[in-house]
Design a protein around this motif. Structure first.
Motif, short mmCIF file in Angstrom:
data_model
loop_
_atom_site.label_atom_id
_atom_site.label_comp_id
_atom_site.label_asym_id
_atom_site.label_seq_id
_atom_site.Cartn_x
_atom_site.Cartn_y
_atom_site.Cartn_z
N MET A 183 57.77 42.03 34.08
CA MET A 183 57.08 40.80 33.72
C MET A 183 58.21 40.15 32.75
O MET A 183 58.45 38.98 32.94
N THR A 236 44.55 28.75 29.76
CA THR A 236 45.12 28.41 31.00
C THR A 236 44.69 27.09 31.50
O THR A 236 43.43 26.60 31.33
N GLN A 284 51.17 37.56 46.83
CA GLN A 284 50.59 39.02 46.58
C GLN A 284 50.93 40.00 47.81
O GLN A 284 50.35 41.02 47.80
N THR A 295 45.67 43.16 35.02
CA THR A 295 45.27 43.62 36.18
C THR A 295 45.62 44.91 36.51
O THR A 295 44.68 45.74 37.21
N PHE A 343 41.44 38.92 29.91
CA PHE A 343 41.25 37.66 31.09
C PHE A 343 40.59 36.60 30.53
O PHE A 343 40.76 35.59 30.79
N SER A 357 52.00 36.36 38.98
CA SER A 357 51.06 35.94 38.10
C SER A 357 51.92 35.99 36.50
O SER A 357 51.17 35.86 35.57
N ALA A 358 53.06 36.10 36.56
CA ALA A 358 53.84 35.84 35.18
C ALA A 358 53.59 34.67 34.59
O ALA A 358 54.54 33.75 34.69
N ASP A 414 50.94 41.10 36.91
CA ASP A 414 49.78 40.82 36.14
C ASP A 414 49.55 42.26 35.31
O ASP A 414 48.70 42.91 35.99
N VAL A 428 47.26 34.23 39.38
CA VAL A 428 46.48 34.90 38.38
C VAL A 428 45.01 35.50 39.21
O VAL A 428 44.71 36.42 39.26
N SER A 447 45.97 38.00 42.04
CA SER A 447 46.07 39.29 41.79
C SER A 447 45.01 40.02 41.50
O SER A 447 44.73 41.17 41.58
N ASN A 506 51.47 29.23 40.16
CA ASN A 506 51.49 30.29 39.20
C ASN A 506 50.18 30.86 38.52
O ASN A 506 49.82 31.85 38.73
#
Length: 428
Positions: A227, A147, A166, A203, A140, A379-380, A200, A413, A416, A409
């Protein structure tokens, strides 16, 4: 050259003189018998040894998907190879019984990392990083450093789309607890399976290692497989839930985001989310630290290390050790089939939730949102955003949705990680 030949002659003579002496102390017949008995090949034909052969075959299939089809190769390749190593009989690279003792409160070695270090194989020792929650958090950190939260900052409404996506996690958590003969998932296992819907991988690994480590192998394989299949799974759902007119909606260009906003954002998110959901603080904190290193511009060396060297090393360790947990006893059962089936349902519900939330928001907004970007709320990153762009251009080739889709998107992240924190606080 002559000197070398003489040296070889002396060595050969010494070996010939030693053989009779060794033969006096060692029964050659018994030695050969013991050697063949201990060969791993023999184990394939004894008891449930055939299951190990099946797992090695599954590992080869995953290697094919990673290398030839390029399905999430960065993690699927080490996962597949770790699966093969752990299922080689007699190699002693990973011992699932050690971890069973580690989790058994009545065992003398309950939660004893020292015992694992002294008696475990290579992958047992590396797996401590998974069990302690180190590897997912470090990944992460790297994800945060790679990101761009700019699209989310420019359009805060994207947070709602990321949150709505979610729903697949919590819907699956509820449904999975239904008592179905042959499956029998506990609440902790149901939560671990549900997190697949967030798309994710780190996660999913983090939460499963805490709640249901016995399911880590199949859940990790399912999470990363789905994913990789985002371009296959999502488009039919997106087309079914939207009209052509909705898919042709054009959105205004996003406003510019200042450097000050980019720096303040990760600080605020880390503080606020951790205060509300303390269990999510570890993942969110690492994610935002990585992003702050990137956006501040004063620690380029640290940011580049988090994105490259550190991230790559952790990915290798994480993939190998997670793959090692997919032993024959934990993988070849009805529960694994249930996880694979329920996982894809969770992912589908999450994708649909984002699209439906965008359609609901359009009932109240003057400037309409293209519902396709809602599916990117999983979260992909950035694959889901690219799928939104691709499906949108099928109806209008000049419509560009990629940057708009990046908002939901990256919100996914965060979403999740928060969902994992909520499940951990209730079930952990």
């Amino acid at each position: 050259m002559k000197l070398f030949n003489r040296f070889l002659g002396v060595v050969a003579l010494m070996l010939l003189m030693a053989v009779p002496a060794m033969a006096q102390d060692i029964n050659v017949g018994e030695g050969l018998t013991d050697f063949f008995r201990e060969m791993g090949v023999v184990s394939f034909f004894v008891g449930d040894g055939w299951k190990n052969a099946v797992m090695i075959g599954i590992g080869c299939v995953l290697l094919y998907l990673a290398i030839v089809k390029k399905y999430e190769p960065l993690l699927l390749l080490p996962i597949a190879f770790g699966m093969m190593l752990a299922n080689l009989p007699g190699a002693g690279i990973y011992d699932s019984q050690l971890w069973a003792d580690f989790l058994d409160e009545g065992n003398a070695h309950y939660h004893s990392y020292g015992y694992i270090m002294s008696h475990g194989g290579l992958l047992d020792i590396l797996y401590i990083g998974v069990k302690a929650g180190i590897y997912p958090c470090l990944i992460f950190l790297g994800v945060g450093a790679m990101t761009d939260f700019g699209p989310l900052i420019a359009n805060p409404k994207s947070l709602l789309l990321g949150a709505a996506a979610q729903i697949g996690i919590f819907a699956t958590f509820i449904v999975t607890q239904i008592d179905i003969p042959g499956f029998g998932f506990s609440p902790a296992q149901a939560g671990s399976i549900g997190i697949i819907g967030g798309a994710d991988g780190p996660t999913a690994i983090f939460l499963t290692s805490k709640l249901a480590p016995e399911l880590l192998g199949p859940i990790a394989v399912a999470a990363y497989s789905y994913m990789a299949l985002v371009p296959v799974i999502q488009p039919p759902i997106m087309r079914a839930l939207t009209t052509k007119k909705e898919r042709m909606i054009r959105m205004e260009q996003l406003r510019p985001v200042t450097k000050k906003q980019r720096i303040i954002f990760p600080i605020i998110v880390a503080v606020v989310v951790t205060l509300i959901v303390p269990s999510a603080g570890t993942l969110i904190g690492c994610l935002m630290l990585g992003n702050l290193m990137k956006e501040s511009g004063v620690v380029d060396r640290l940011s580049k290390t988090a994105q490259n060297e550190l991230n790559n090393i952790v990915v290798i360790f994480l993939g190998l050790t997670v793959g090692a947990t997919a032993t024959a006893s934990s993988f070849l059962n009805l529960q694994t089939i249930g996880i694979l089936v329920v996982g894809i349902v969770a992912f589908g519900i999450g994708s649909a939730g984002g699209v439906l939330m965008a359609k609901f928001m359009n009932l109240f907004l003057k400037k309409k949102i293209n519902p396709l970007i809602g599916s990117a709320g999983v979260s992909a990153v950035p694959m889901a955003a690219r799928v939104s762009q691709t499906v949108g251009q099928e109806s209008d080739p000049s419509n560009f949705l990629l940057m708009h889709a990046m908002g939901p998107n990256v919100a996914g992240v965060i979403g999740s990680a928060v969902a994992a924190g909520i499940l951990l606080s209730f079930l952990g």
